[in-house]
Write a protein that holds these residues in place. Structure first.
Motif, PDB file in Angstrom:
ATOM      1  N   UNK A   1      -9.568   3.236   3.475  1.00  6.93           N
ATOM      2  CA  UNK A   1      -8.674   4.362   4.968  1.00  6.93           C
ATOM      3  C   UNK A   1      -7.217   4.597   5.049  1.00  6.93           C
ATOM      4  N   UNK A   2      -6.913   3.344   4.781  1.00  7.06           N
ATOM      5  CA  UNK A   2      -5.601   3.058   5.341  1.00  7.06           C
ATOM      6  C   UNK A   2      -4.210   4.373   4.480  1.00  7.06           C
ATOM      7  N   UNK A   3      -4.884   4.023   2.787  1.00  6.87           N
ATOM      8  CA  UNK A   3      -4.214   5.330   1.536  1.00  6.87           C
ATOM      9  C   UNK A   3      -4.678   6.301   2.246  1.00  6.87           C
TER      10      UNK A   3
ATOM     11  N   UNK B   1      -7.082   3.225  -6.354  1.00  5.72           N
ATOM     12  CA  UNK B   1      -5.745   2.620  -5.000  1.00  5.72           C
ATOM     13  C   UNK B   1      -5.908   2.350  -4.590  1.00  5.72           C
ATOM     14  N   UNK B   2      -8.167   2.107  -3.867  1.00  8.94           N
ATOM     15  CA  UNK B   2      -7.853   1.184  -2.310  1.00  8.94           C
ATOM     16  C   UNK B   2      -7.998  -0.550  -3.253  1.00  8.94           C
TER      17      UNK B   2
ATOM     18  N   UNK C   1     -13.529  -6.170   1.895  1.00 11.65           N
ATOM     19  CA  UNK C   1     -13.658  -5.530   2.828  1.00 11.65           C
ATOM     20  C   UNK C   1     -12.038  -4.980   3.155  1.00 11.65           C
ATOM     21  N   UNK C   2     -11.242  -5.440   2.063  1.00 10.41           N
ATOM     22  CA  UNK C   2     -10.261  -5.527   2.486  1.00 10.41           C
ATOM     23  C   UNK C   2     -10.405  -3.669   1.443  1.00 10.41           C
ATOM     24  N   UNK C   3     -11.488  -4.065   0.648  1.00  9.05           N
ATOM     25  CA  UNK C   3     -11.071  -2.509  -0.316  1.00  9.05           C
ATOM     26  C   UNK C   3     -11.537  -1.802   0.483  1.00  9.05           C
TER      27      UNK C   3
ATOM     28  N   UNK D   1       0.500  -1.250   0.138  1.00 11.36           N
ATOM     29  CA  UNK D   1       0.319   0.018  -0.222  1.00 11.36           C
ATOM     30  C   UNK D   1       0.706   1.303   0.134  1.00 11.36           C
ATOM     31  N   UNK D   2       2.140   1.080   0.756  1.00 10.30           N
ATOM     32  CA  UNK D   2       2.714   2.047   0.405  1.00 10.30           C
ATOM     33  C   UNK D   2       3.434   2.908  -0.495  1.00 10.30           C
TER      34      UNK D   2
END
Length: 125
Positions: free
Chosen positions: A112-114, A57-58, A105-107, A43-44
């Motif tokens: 959120x993480x992105x 990106x998500x 769910x990962x999406x 993700x980074x």
């Protein structure tokens, strides 16, 4: 990415992944630390390398996390003969290791993480 940044992302991702598993399923396995570290590093990288809108990106992140889960699941079942998780009762699963429900769910989690990674990049942290 500098080595310390990658190591920090890996450690944070591994700890977060294990934490999510403990909260969601009540247990985890050391391989999930490795998978989580790989996922946050991915993700980074996506955050910096993919010049695309956040939803794109998500989606790429969710696909990447799903592939990491598949690889980790295959390694656990084929190399170590461990069944760390079982999605065989989920709709349209692949070998009980991945399924559309968890990819969705990962999406949302990747989204959120992105957002957090982009905010940290703007703040230069």
């Amino acid at each position: 990415m500098e080595p310390w940044n990658a190591i920090s992302l890996f450690a944070l991702g591994g700890a977060a992944y294990v934490g999510i598993e403990l909260a969601w399923r009540g247990g985890s396995h050391w391989t999930m630390f490795v998978a989580g570290g790989a996922c946050l590093c991915l993700l980074g990288w996506l955050n910096r390398a993919l010049a695309a809108p956040l939803p794109v990106c998500a989606a790429a992140g969710a696909a990447g996390v799903t592939l990491v889960e598949l690889a980790a699941g295959l390694a656990c079942t084929r190399l170590w003969h461990l069944r760390v998780w079982d999605y065989s009762r989920e709709w349209d699963n692949l070998a009980g290791l991945i399924c559309p429900k968890y990819t969705l769910l990962w999406f949302f989690l990747c989204f959120w993480v992105l957002c957090v990674l982009r905010l940290l990049d703007r703040l230069r942290i």
